[in-house]
Design an enzyme around this catalytic site. Structure first.
Site, PDB file in Angstrom:
ATOM      1  N   CYS A 123      33.684  36.024   6.338  1.00 63.28           N
ATOM      2  CA  CYS A 123      32.268  35.867   6.062  1.00 63.28           C
ATOM      3  C   CYS A 123      32.146  37.464   5.657  1.00 63.28           C
ATOM      4  CB  CYS A 123      31.790  34.949   6.913  1.00 63.28           C
ATOM      5  SG  CYS A 123      29.695  34.905   6.343  1.00 63.28           S
ATOM      6  N   HIS A 157      25.336  28.570   5.116  1.00 62.26           N
ATOM      7  CA  HIS A 157      24.740  29.455   5.282  1.00 62.26           C
ATOM      8  C   HIS A 157      23.356  28.983   5.023  1.00 62.26           C
ATOM      9  CE1 HIS A 157      26.280  33.099   5.756  1.00 62.26           C
ATOM     10  NE2 HIS A 157      27.553  32.906   4.509  1.00 62.26           N
ATOM     11  N   HIS A 185      30.968  26.094   3.970  1.00 57.51           N
ATOM     12  CA  HIS A 185      30.376  27.338   4.458  1.00 57.51           C
ATOM     13  C   HIS A 185      28.954  28.173   3.802  1.00 57.51           C
ATOM     14  CE1 HIS A 185      31.794  31.902   5.896  1.00 57.51           C
ATOM     15  NE2 HIS A 185      30.808  31.867   4.575  1.00 57.51           N
ATOM     16  N   GLU A 186      29.222  27.345   2.564  1.00 56.24           N
ATOM     17  CA  GLU A 186      27.547  27.837   1.776  1.00 56.24           C
ATOM     18  C   GLU A 186      26.720  27.139   1.993  1.00 56.24           C
ATOM     19  OE1 GLU A 186      27.991  31.802   0.922  1.00 56.24           O
ATOM     20  OE2 GLU A 186      30.140  30.746   0.907  1.00 56.24           O
TER      21      GLU A 186
HETATM   22 ZN    ZN Z   1      29.635  33.652   4.070  1.00 56.15          ZN
END
Ligand code: ZN
Length: 207
Positions: free
Chosen positions: A126, A172, A168-169
């Site tokens: 990341c 976030h 993953h995004e």
């Molecule tokens: Zn990330």
């Protein structure tokens, strides 16, 4: 956060056609901004929904593409450049090495049918945890609903590394980093790797 997968056929957005040209157009209009890192509060809380699909949103996405490129990322969420809004961009290859480029606002993961839930334990990293990588098991297929930059509903699907990127995004924008999904020991190892590394791009200092 997850919603029921329906049996009806989903109409997936085309994020492959003209991928290179679309990425370049955004990036060239935008300005790279420094990247926030673990510990910055903006990364650890849910972002606000995008409600205004206007020129300032497009300008933000341009800056996000420029920032993503400068940091050599394959995905970037708005809070990674300090903006509290639910939007992420991506420029990522899938399982068949096909390049996907796009922006997604207000993403909501779609629950996968049981026969598509297969875990892949590849390495993950990341930009907000620079210099560190760790294996993390995630489904190798992902479907995410959201809106495009005009506010139209869209559905994005991804396989392989791109599936990992979409998850993953989306995480976030709900205030969750991949290290929050690791065991205590792996998380500690990742933070040690980060402490020992020097980021290859500009970051926002935590103080
Ligand atoms: Zn990330």
């Amino acid at each position: 956060m997850a919603q029921q997968h329906t049996e009806q056929q989903l109409d997936f957005v085309d994020d492959v056609t003209d991928a290179e040209a679309r990425e370049a157009a955004h990036r060239e209009r935008g300005t790279a901004r420094p990247i926030t890192v673990v510990g910055n509060p903006v990364l650890h809380r849910e972002c606000k929904d995008v409600t205004a699909f206007d020129d300032s949103l497009v300008a933000l996405v341009d800056d996000m593409f420029a920032s993503q490129r400068a940091a050599e990322g394959v995905g970037l969420a708005a809070n990674q450049i300090g903006v509290d809004l639910k939007v992420f961009v991506y420029d990522c290859a899938d399982d068949d090495d096909v390049r996907h480029v796009g922006a997604l606002c207000n993403p909501v993961p779609v629950e996968l049918p049981a026969d598509r839930r297969r875990l892949d334990d590849s390495n993950e990293g990341c930009l907000s945890v620079p210099g560190a990588y760790m294996e993390l098991a995630r489904p190798d297929y992902a479907i995410v609903r959201g809106q495009d930059l005009q506010g139209n509903p869209i559905v994005v699907q991804g396989t392989g590394y791109f599936a990992r990127c979409l998850q993953h995004e989306t995480d976030h924008l709900y205030g969750r980093l991949y290290i929050d999904r690791l065991s205590k020991r792996d998380r500690k190892d990742v933070l040690r790797q980060m402490a020992e590394a020097t980021p290859k791009f500009e970051t926002v200092p935590n103080d």
